[in-house]
Design an enzyme around this catalytic site. Structure first.
Site, PDB file in Angstrom:
ATOM      1  N   ASP A 188      44.841  -4.338 -29.656  1.00 36.24           N
ATOM      2  CA  ASP A 188      45.291  -2.954 -29.504  1.00 36.24           C
ATOM      3  C   ASP A 188      44.099  -2.014 -29.307  1.00 36.24           C
ATOM      4  O   ASP A 188      44.164  -0.825 -29.627  1.00 36.24           O
ATOM      5  CB  ASP A 188      46.118  -2.510 -30.712  1.00 36.24           C
ATOM      6  CG  ASP A 188      45.344  -2.599 -32.021  1.00 36.24           C
ATOM      7  OD1 ASP A 188      44.197  -3.083 -32.002  1.00 36.24           O
ATOM      8  OD2 ASP A 188      45.891  -2.180 -33.055  1.00 36.24           O
ATOM      9  N   HIS A 243      20.910  -8.570  -9.792  1.00 39.84           N
ATOM     10  CA  HIS A 243      21.910  -8.012 -10.695  1.00 39.84           C
ATOM     11  C   HIS A 243      21.948  -8.754 -12.036  1.00 39.84           C
ATOM     12  O   HIS A 243      22.995  -8.827 -12.683  1.00 39.84           O
ATOM     13  CB  HIS A 243      23.292  -8.030 -10.037  1.00 39.84           C
ATOM     14  CG  HIS A 243      23.404  -7.072  -8.887  1.00 39.84           C
ATOM     15  ND1 HIS A 243      24.399  -7.169  -7.931  1.00 39.84           N
ATOM     16  CD2 HIS A 243      22.643  -6.003  -8.536  1.00 39.84           C
ATOM     17  CE1 HIS A 243      24.234  -6.192  -7.038  1.00 39.84           C
ATOM     18  NE2 HIS A 243      23.186  -5.479  -7.383  1.00 39.84           N
ATOM     19  N   ASP A 261      16.243  -1.701 -15.209  1.00 38.08           N
ATOM     20  CA  ASP A 261      17.058  -0.821 -14.370  1.00 38.08           C
ATOM     21  C   ASP A 261      18.131  -0.240 -15.285  1.00 38.08           C
ATOM     22  O   ASP A 261      19.074  -0.939 -15.679  1.00 38.08           O
ATOM     23  CB  ASP A 261      17.675  -1.634 -13.222  1.00 38.08           C
ATOM     24  CG  ASP A 261      18.390  -0.773 -12.198  1.00 38.08           C
ATOM     25  OD1 ASP A 261      18.807   0.350 -12.535  1.00 38.08           O
ATOM     26  OD2 ASP A 261      18.556  -1.237 -11.049  1.00 38.08           O
ATOM     27  N   ASP A 278      19.865   6.926 -12.465  1.00 42.01           N
ATOM     28  CA  ASP A 278      19.662   5.525 -12.084  1.00 42.01           C
ATOM     29  C   ASP A 278      18.159   5.321 -11.856  1.00 42.01           C
ATOM     30  O   ASP A 278      17.638   5.701 -10.821  1.00 42.01           O
ATOM     31  CB  ASP A 278      20.456   5.226 -10.809  1.00 42.01           C
ATOM     32  CG  ASP A 278      20.427   3.759 -10.407  1.00 42.01           C
ATOM     33  OD1 ASP A 278      19.820   2.954 -11.141  1.00 42.01           O
ATOM     34  OD2 ASP A 278      21.006   3.432  -9.359  1.00 42.01           O
ATOM     35  N   HIS A 319      17.226  -5.970  -0.128  1.00 47.87           N
ATOM     36  CA  HIS A 319      18.236  -4.927  -0.346  1.00 47.87           C
ATOM     37  C   HIS A 319      17.802  -3.619   0.294  1.00 47.87           C
ATOM     38  O   HIS A 319      16.662  -3.453   0.737  1.00 47.87           O
ATOM     39  CB  HIS A 319      18.526  -4.741  -1.836  1.00 47.87           C
ATOM     40  CG  HIS A 319      17.342  -4.313  -2.666  1.00 47.87           C
ATOM     41  ND1 HIS A 319      16.858  -3.016  -2.671  1.00 47.87           N
ATOM     42  CD2 HIS A 319      16.566  -4.998  -3.543  1.00 47.87           C
ATOM     43  CE1 HIS A 319      15.844  -2.924  -3.509  1.00 47.87           C
ATOM     44  NE2 HIS A 319      15.630  -4.126  -4.040  1.00 47.87           N
ATOM     45  N   HIS A 335      20.708   4.576  -2.347  1.00 47.34           N
ATOM     46  CA  HIS A 335      22.145   4.812  -2.212  1.00 47.34           C
ATOM     47  C   HIS A 335      22.431   6.229  -2.698  1.00 47.34           C
ATOM     48  O   HIS A 335      21.625   6.853  -3.401  1.00 47.34           O
ATOM     49  CB  HIS A 335      22.953   3.781  -3.013  1.00 47.34           C
ATOM     50  CG  HIS A 335      22.554   3.669  -4.461  1.00 47.34           C
ATOM     51  ND1 HIS A 335      22.928   4.603  -5.418  1.00 47.34           N
ATOM     52  CD2 HIS A 335      21.797   2.756  -5.117  1.00 47.34           C
ATOM     53  CE1 HIS A 335      22.421   4.246  -6.599  1.00 47.34           C
ATOM     54  NE2 HIS A 335      21.725   3.134  -6.443  1.00 47.34           N
ATOM     55  N   HIS A 390      26.807   4.584  -7.720  1.00 50.80           N
ATOM     56  CA  HIS A 390      26.810   4.376  -6.273  1.00 50.80           C
ATOM     57  C   HIS A 390      27.858   5.352  -5.745  1.00 50.80           C
ATOM     58  O   HIS A 390      29.045   5.035  -5.668  1.00 50.80           O
ATOM     59  CB  HIS A 390      27.145   2.929  -5.907  1.00 50.80           C
ATOM     60  CG  HIS A 390      26.012   1.989  -6.136  1.00 50.80           C
ATOM     61  ND1 HIS A 390      25.468   1.198  -5.150  1.00 50.80           N
ATOM     62  CD2 HIS A 390      25.283   1.713  -7.245  1.00 50.80           C
ATOM     63  CE1 HIS A 390      24.469   0.475  -5.634  1.00 50.80           C
ATOM     64  NE2 HIS A 390      24.344   0.778  -6.914  1.00 50.80           N
ATOM     65  N   GLU A 429      14.460   3.156  -4.070  1.00 54.03           N
ATOM     66  CA  GLU A 429      14.187   1.994  -4.919  1.00 54.03           C
ATOM     67  C   GLU A 429      13.667   0.779  -4.161  1.00 54.03           C
ATOM     68  O   GLU A 429      14.326  -0.261  -4.108  1.00 54.03           O
ATOM     69  CB  GLU A 429      15.450   1.611  -5.699  1.00 54.03           C
ATOM     70  CG  GLU A 429      16.711   1.477  -4.853  1.00 54.03           C
ATOM     71  CD  GLU A 429      17.918   1.096  -5.697  1.00 54.03           C
ATOM     72  OE1 GLU A 429      17.860   0.070  -6.406  1.00 54.03           O
ATOM     73  OE2 GLU A 429      18.915   1.832  -5.646  1.00 54.03           O
ATOM     74  N   TYR A 487      10.345  -9.303  -4.640  1.00 47.86           N
ATOM     75  CA  TYR A 487      10.836 -10.360  -5.520  1.00 47.86           C
ATOM     76  C   TYR A 487      10.321 -11.692  -4.974  1.00 47.86           C
ATOM     77  O   TYR A 487      10.749 -12.132  -3.901  1.00 47.86           O
ATOM     78  CB  TYR A 487      12.365 -10.345  -5.569  1.00 47.86           C
ATOM     79  CG  TYR A 487      12.917  -8.941  -5.745  1.00 47.86           C
ATOM     80  CD1 TYR A 487      13.085  -8.398  -7.007  1.00 47.86           C
ATOM     81  CD2 TYR A 487      13.216  -8.155  -4.633  1.00 47.86           C
ATOM     82  CE1 TYR A 487      13.554  -7.098  -7.165  1.00 47.86           C
ATOM     83  CE2 TYR A 487      13.684  -6.863  -4.776  1.00 47.86           C
ATOM     84  CZ  TYR A 487      13.856  -6.329  -6.049  1.00 47.86           C
ATOM     85  OH  TYR A 487      14.306  -5.043  -6.189  1.00 47.86           O
ATOM     86  N   ARG A 507      10.642  -3.636  -9.097  1.00 52.63           N
ATOM     87  CA  ARG A 507      11.397  -2.571  -8.436  1.00 52.63           C
ATOM     88  C   ARG A 507      11.003  -1.248  -9.083  1.00 52.63           C
ATOM     89  O   ARG A 507      10.824  -1.180 -10.307  1.00 52.63           O
ATOM     90  CB  ARG A 507      12.906  -2.794  -8.548  1.00 52.63           C
ATOM     91  CG  ARG A 507      13.731  -1.773  -7.770  1.00 52.63           C
ATOM     92  CD  ARG A 507      15.174  -2.236  -7.543  1.00 52.63           C
ATOM     93  NE  ARG A 507      15.953  -2.442  -8.735  1.00 52.63           N
ATOM     94  CZ  ARG A 507      16.321  -3.626  -9.197  1.00 52.63           C
ATOM     95  NH1 ARG A 507      15.957  -4.733  -8.573  1.00 52.63           N
ATOM     96  NH2 ARG A 507      17.028  -3.730 -10.310  1.00 52.63           N
ATOM     97  N   GLU A 513      12.389   2.681  -9.004  1.00 51.29           N
ATOM     98  CA  GLU A 513      13.526   3.482  -8.528  1.00 51.29           C
ATOM     99  C   GLU A 513      13.505   4.868  -9.165  1.00 51.29           C
ATOM    100  O   GLU A 513      13.362   5.007 -10.374  1.00 51.29           O
ATOM    101  CB  GLU A 513      14.839   2.782  -8.884  1.00 51.29           C
ATOM    102  CG  GLU A 513      16.079   3.548  -8.485  1.00 51.29           C
ATOM    103  CD  GLU A 513      17.355   2.815  -8.881  1.00 51.29           C
ATOM    104  OE1 GLU A 513      18.406   3.110  -8.294  1.00 51.29           O
ATOM    105  OE2 GLU A 513      17.288   1.945  -9.781  1.00 51.29           O
TER     106      GLU A 513
END
Length: 448
Positions: free
Chosen positions: A38, A244, A261, A272, A355, A359, A366, A393, A397, A414, A416
């Site tokens: 619940d 990710h 990130d 972000d 990538h 964005h 996003h 960003e 890698y 990375r 960003e």
């Protein structure tokens, strides 16, 4: 606290002005979602609904009737009834009467009256606007309302003759952030920047990724952010090469980098930010070389963010710098590619950078809106405009592979930041998050 309703009144007026005269728009907020037993997931309103109302309670619907002739725009809110017994369990509810005043709508009714009122609101409306196909429940409700209106056809009452996808209009509106939105986004970015600095000070060999995540979440909430904007990524060692990754359960080891990130949501708007730092507080020479390459790529991307230039330009600028660096550092074989242009044409950089460089950013991490100009047949990258908010960003890698120098294996980086397009360039909202090599090492020494 009484909300400032002026932005919502202005947005509703702008939306109505783009609708067919007398047409009706319907926008429902997000449903509550059961987690297990619940217990529900923490409730979060629908972004479109909040954009037009500022109202955060579940079980709510906004109906907007566009002006026609001498009849002005009409806004109608349906929400939960005032219920003191339920408020004992679940907390404060506005109820229709208080909500009408607090949120500047013309009329407000209990949500239980939605079906009865929609028959009246849709009668003789020339067109209907809503999120077509977005919700099976709403589609079924709309179908039922239209059938009820058509059943009155013998009385000379007509149902809307056409239906239009409402998010398409709202996406274009949401793409341009006004001053109030930019201020909230700057606040969200500032909170997240402080959380990254805190996490840097905390990091040392032997800590678990989830412990770093806990430092981030603590700092978000301590400064008033209502939620993380997304599940944080805390990826150490080889896990930083998984874009990710979010298991966040590994022990951070001496000599590795950790890629973090993480952003927060403040008053409905997301930040972000990604930063990458050495677990032991000191970049090795190979780590430093790759890190500074990514930093140079980000600087090139910032320089390409100018009103009137295509959205794609800042990605292209970052790719050019990264590809040149990959050739210079031996990640790509110079004997195989005659130039940076040749390597880019062959998409060679995608082995290490796969990538996009950013964005849209806003209420959703996003955020909404097309990246291409849909008004032109060729669908070119759309030009940037002041007020657009986006992330920048670039990354690199490096997984083990034939011909890849071993000193770079398992390094994932990375960087960003969140930016808003200005009249002559861009403003970095997340600049307070430590970023330079020397700056990061100095911050980490504070926690040693």
């Amino acid at each position: 606290m009484t909300p400032d309703i002026a932005p919502y009144l202005e947005r509703r007026a702008r939306l109505a002005a783009q609708m067919q005269p007398g047409a009706v728009a319907i926008l429902a907020t997000a449903p509550e979602t059961l987690r297990n037993g619940d217990s529900d997931y923490p409730y979060r309103h629908d972004s479109y609904f909040y954009y037009l109302t500022g109202f955060t309670e579940p079980e709510s619907v906004l109906v907007l009737v566009a002006a026609q002739g001498d009849t002005p725009v009409r806004s109608v809110l349906f929400c939960r009834e005032k219920n003191l017994e339920r408020e004992t369990w679940d907390g404060f509810r506005y109820g229709p009467d208080a909500a009408r005043t607090a949120f500047g709508v013309d009329e407000a009714y209990p949500i239980g009256e939605l079906d009865a009122q929609m028959g009246k609101l849709l009668a003789d409306a020339p067109a209907l606007y809503y999120a077509l196909g977005h919700s099976a429940q709403l589609d079924a409700q709309v179908s039922g309302w239209l059938k009820a209106v058509r059943a009155q056809g013998r009385s000379g009452i007509a149902a809307p003759a056409s239906a239009h996808h409402l998010p398409g209009i709202l996406d274009e509106m949401r793409l341009l952030k006004d001053g109030g939105e930019q201020a909230i986004m700057a606040r969200a970015a500032g909170i997240a920047a402080g959380a990254h600095a805190r996490a840097m000070r905390f990091t040392r060999p032997g800590v678990f990724e989830y412990e770093i995540e806990a430092e981030l979440l603590h700092e978000f909430r301590r400064h008033g952010a209502q939620f993380p904007a997304y599940t944080p990524i805390v990826a150490s060692g080889a896990s930083a090469c998984v874009l990710h990754y979010n298991a966040n359960n590994r022990s951070c080891r001496d000599g590795e980098l950790v890629l973090v990130d993480a952003g927060c949501e403040f008053d409905g708007y997301a930040s972000d930010i990604t930063r990458t730092w050495p677990v032991n507080g000191r970049f090795s020479e190979p780590q430093k070389r790759l890190y500074e390459l990514v930093l140079q790529a980000q600087d090139a991307a910032f320089a390409a963010i100018v009103p009137g230039r295509p959205y794609s330009d800042f990605h292209d600028a970052a790719v050019r710098v990264l590809t040149g660096g990959m050739l210079d550092l031996g990640l790509l074989d110079k004997s195989r590619y005659g130039s940076v242009d040749d390597a880019i044409a062959a998409k060679a950089h995608q082995q290490f950078y796969m990538h996009g460089t950013g964005h849209w950013l806003g209420m959703d991490v996003h955020d909404v809106g097309p990246y291409r100009d849909l008004t032109q047949a060729a669908r070119p990258s759309r030009p940037l405009m002041p007020g657009m908010a986006l992330t920048v960003e670039p990354g690199i890698y490096v997984r083990p592979g034939e011909g890849v120098p071993e000193e770079y294996w398992h390094i994932g980086i990375r960087i960003e930041d969140d930016v808003v397009v200005t009249q002559d360039g861009c403003r970095v909202l997340s600049a307070a998050a430590p970023k330079g090599v020397a700056e990061i090492e100095a911050v980490m020494r504070e926690g040693a």
